[in-house]
Motif scaffolding. Structure first.
Motif, mmCIF file in Angstrom:
data_model
loop_
_atom_site.group_PDB
_atom_site.id
_atom_site.type_symbol
_atom_site.label_atom_id
_atom_site.label_comp_id
_atom_site.label_asym_id
_atom_site.label_seq_id
_atom_site.Cartn_x
_atom_site.Cartn_y
_atom_site.Cartn_z
ATOM 1 N N THR A 1 -46.301 13.546 28.334
ATOM 2 C CA THR A 1 -46.450 14.053 29.692
ATOM 3 C C THR A 1 -45.146 13.907 30.484
ATOM 4 O O THR A 1 -44.244 13.169 30.088
ATOM 5 N N GLN A 2 -45.118 14.602 31.620
ATOM 6 C CA GLN A 2 -43.939 14.517 32.497
ATOM 7 C C GLN A 2 -43.697 13.062 32.913
ATOM 8 O O GLN A 2 -42.559 12.601 32.962
ATOM 9 N N LYS A 3 -44.795 12.347 33.171
ATOM 10 C CA LYS A 3 -44.682 10.956 33.597
ATOM 11 C C LYS A 3 -43.965 10.126 32.524
ATOM 12 O O LYS A 3 -43.089 9.310 32.825
ATOM 13 N N MET A 4 -44.333 10.340 31.274
ATOM 14 C CA MET A 4 -43.712 9.594 30.167
ATOM 15 C C MET A 4 -42.223 9.934 30.060
ATOM 16 O O MET A 4 -41.386 9.061 29.794
ATOM 17 N N ILE A 5 -41.879 11.196 30.279
ATOM 18 C CA ILE A 5 -40.477 11.636 30.164
ATOM 19 C C ILE A 5 -39.662 11.076 31.334
ATOM 20 O O ILE A 5 -38.545 10.570 31.157
ATOM 21 N N THR A 6 -40.242 11.156 32.528
ATOM 22 C CA THR A 6 -39.553 10.667 33.724
ATOM 23 C C THR A 6 -39.239 9.182 33.617
ATOM 24 O O THR A 6 -38.180 8.724 34.050
ATOM 25 N N LYS A 7 -40.147 8.454 33.011
ATOM 26 C CA LYS A 7 -39.951 7.016 32.828
ATOM 27 C C LYS A 7 -38.672 6.724 32.030
ATOM 28 O O LYS A 7 -38.001 5.727 32.241
ATOM 29 N N VAL A 8 -38.335 7.619 31.124
ATOM 30 C CA VAL A 8 -37.176 7.392 30.253
ATOM 31 C C VAL A 8 -35.876 7.913 30.873
ATOM 32 O O VAL A 8 -34.826 7.278 30.760
ATOM 33 N N ILE A 9 -35.928 9.078 31.529
ATOM 34 C CA ILE A 9 -34.659 9.686 31.988
ATOM 35 C C ILE A 9 -34.570 9.919 33.496
ATOM 36 O O ILE A 9 -33.614 10.522 33.967
ATOM 37 N N GLY A 10 -35.570 9.468 34.246
ATOM 38 C CA GLY A 10 -35.509 9.690 35.692
ATOM 39 C C GLY A 10 -36.024 11.067 36.054
ATOM 40 O O GLY A 10 -36.893 11.597 35.364
ATOM 41 N N LYS A 11 -35.461 11.663 37.091
ATOM 42 C CA LYS A 11 -36.044 12.884 37.671
ATOM 43 C C LYS A 11 -36.201 14.046 36.674
ATOM 44 O O LYS A 11 -35.287 14.349 35.913
ATOM 45 N N THR A 12 -37.376 14.675 36.721
ATOM 46 C CA THR A 12 -37.612 15.905 35.948
ATOM 47 C C THR A 12 -38.412 16.868 36.821
ATOM 48 O O THR A 12 -39.051 16.449 37.784
ATOM 49 N N GLU B 1 -26.788 17.405 15.856
ATOM 50 C CA GLU B 1 -25.434 17.729 16.334
ATOM 51 C C GLU B 1 -24.851 18.975 15.688
ATOM 52 O O GLU B 1 -23.911 19.566 16.215
ATOM 53 N N LYS B 2 -25.412 19.376 14.555
ATOM 54 C CA LYS B 2 -24.909 20.581 13.875
ATOM 55 C C LYS B 2 -25.401 21.855 14.568
ATOM 56 O O LYS B 2 -24.738 22.881 14.523
ATOM 57 N N ILE B 3 -26.565 21.781 15.177
ATOM 58 C CA ILE B 3 -27.134 23.022 15.731
ATOM 59 C C ILE B 3 -27.057 23.089 17.253
ATOM 60 O O ILE B 3 -27.393 24.108 17.850
ATOM 61 N N VAL B 4 -26.599 21.979 17.864
ATOM 62 C CA VAL B 4 -26.533 21.921 19.327
ATOM 63 C C VAL B 4 -25.100 21.588 19.743
ATOM 64 O O VAL B 4 -24.447 20.767 19.110
ATOM 65 N N GLN B 5 -24.616 22.249 20.818
ATOM 66 C CA GLN B 5 -23.304 21.879 21.360
ATOM 67 C C GLN B 5 -23.506 20.705 22.295
ATOM 68 O O GLN B 5 -24.327 20.793 23.203
ATOM 69 N N ASN B 6 -22.756 19.642 22.149
ATOM 70 C CA ASN B 6 -22.839 18.489 23.040
ATOM 71 C C ASN B 6 -24.256 18.067 23.392
ATOM 72 O O ASN B 6 -24.818 18.526 24.383
ATOM 73 N N VAL B 7 -24.817 17.207 22.596
ATOM 74 C CA VAL B 7 -26.169 16.707 22.884
ATOM 75 C C VAL B 7 -26.100 15.854 24.155
ATOM 76 O O VAL B 7 -25.372 14.867 24.201
ATOM 77 N N PRO B 8 -26.831 16.234 25.235
ATOM 78 C CA PRO B 8 -26.767 15.446 26.470
ATOM 79 C C PRO B 8 -27.284 14.017 26.255
ATOM 80 O O PRO B 8 -28.172 13.807 25.416
ATOM 81 N N GLU B 9 -26.735 13.069 27.016
ATOM 82 C CA GLU B 9 -27.163 11.658 26.904
ATOM 83 C C GLU B 9 -28.673 11.538 27.097
ATOM 84 O O GLU B 9 -29.346 10.777 26.395
#
Ligand code: AMP
Ligand code: MG
Length: 355
Positions: free
Chosen positions: A208-219, A80-88
């Motif tokens: 992988t993209q598949k692993m990421i999509t599983k967590v946050i939906g569309k990528t 949070e110190k190095i990023v503005q508003n960490v997205p959900e």
């Protein structure tokens, strides 16, 4: 500059290990550079909040300064110190994949200098999974900018000996943890850009993209990764450079296994007639059928993690063996295979023979 080479061994007592990591951390705090192990490849670290340190990293690597650095952290509160508003969605990914080989790009806060981000107003952040790396980052003040610890254009270093080859005399310290890095992933982290409406994969990796999509939906995935012939510039500035190149000329050969073996053996024989050395990267299934000066087994055809772990080491070994021509079998682009093929194609300057 004299480079201190410090070995960290698994059996070592905790106190001596901590003393070494504390010393390494002090070097970073004082504006110096330290190469350190991670679970992907060795990193070349400097204080991410110190513009002079970032400039030194570019100089040590001979890297163009428009190619931004990844900031390594060891503590979620530091994000949070190095990023503005960490997205959900970034919080969700961090929850699942950190510490680990995932880099996320977000809007930077004012404390991150432009020298670290290559002039961009976004910053790439990752929390590595290597325990020694985490302690080192904490000792270094919490924010370590680190690209791979190779000279620009050379394969990323999977072993301390390759860091020494490239960086001896150019940086303050090299932490050699080869004894503890067995099973490292061997290729750089997956990069995902979290600044757009739909997160986009800019560099494929172990996650992988598949692993990421599983967590946050569309990528999405940057088209330049999917399309070999795309004329668009890649969205990660570093991906436009010819990376990972071995000294020899590398060609990827695609086709039915029998055809591939025949073709590569013919080429190797032609080179041998001219007195030129050939190296081959094959799979366990076919390796026994090749004839050449140096033959490397990337593992079973469906074991893409094995290929990832070995690829850069093979490329470095071919350099050491003065191999002039290298032929590699093509690998599946499924799962981690996408990252393997992405690095292999770059190393080959996209030279690919289709039989
Ligand atoms: P390396 O440190 O060698 O693994 O390379 C870091 C990669 O991250 C390069 O390909 C950079 O272009 C990419 N990168 C770092 N920061 C950003 C950013 N803010 N936006 C896009 N790509 C980035
Ligand atoms: Mg690199």
């Amino acid at each position: 500059m004299e480079t201190q080479i410090v070995s960290l061994t698994q059996g070592e007592d905790k106190e001596s290990l901590l003393a070494k990591l504390a010393q390494a951390g002090e070097i970073i705090k004082n504006g110096g550079l330290v190469a350190f192990p991670t679970e992907t490849v060795y990193g070349l670290g400097g204080d991410a909040l110190n513009p002079t340190s970032s400039q030194k990293i570019y100089e040590a690597k001979g890297r163009p300064s428009d190619n931004p650095l990844i900031v390594h952290i060891a503590d979620m509160e530091h994000l949070e110190k190095i990023v503005q508003n960490v997205p959900e969605s970034a919080k969700k990914l961090a929850n699942i994949f950190w510490p680990g080989p995932l880099t996320m790009i977000m809007h930077k806060s004012d404390i991150v200098p432009m020298q670290t981000t290559g002039g961009l107003d976004t910053v790439a952040v990752r929390m590595p999974a290597h325990p020694l790396a985490l302690t080192f980052i904490q000792n270094a003040g919490g924010y370590v900018a680190a690209p791979s610890a190779n000279l620009s254009g050379k394969p990323s270093p999977t072993k301390a000996q390759y860091v020494i080859q490239d960086m001896d005399g150019r940086i303050d310290m090299i932490l050699d943890a080869d004894a503890g890095t067995d099973g490292a992933i061997g290729i750089e982290s997956t990069i995902v850009d979290m600044t757009g409406e739909v997160p986009m994969i800019l560099r494929p990796g172990y996650i992988t993209q598949k692993m990421i999509t599983k967590v946050i939906g569309k990528t999405d995935t940057d088209v330049t990764i999917l399309d070999n012939n795309s004329k668009q510039p890649p969205k990660a500035p570093g991906m436009k450079y010819r990376h990972y190149a071995p000294k020899g000329e590398l060609v990827i050969v695609e086709g039915e296994p029998e055809q591939v073996i025949r073709y590569i053996n013919q080429q190797a024989a032609l080179h041998a007639e001219k007195g030129e050395k050939t190296g081959i990267i094959g799979t366990s299934e076919s390796i026994g059928q090749y004839k050449a000066d140096s033959i490397k087994d990337a593992g079973k055809r469906d074991d893409m993690l094995s290929a990832a772990q070995k690829l850069y080491t093979f490329l470095r070994e071919f350099d050491d063996e003065n191999i002039a021509y290298i032929y590699s079998e093509s690998f599946s682009s499924e799962g981690v295979g996408q990252a393997v093929m992405n690095r292999l194609l770059k190393a080959a300057g996209h030279r690919c023979v289709k039989l």
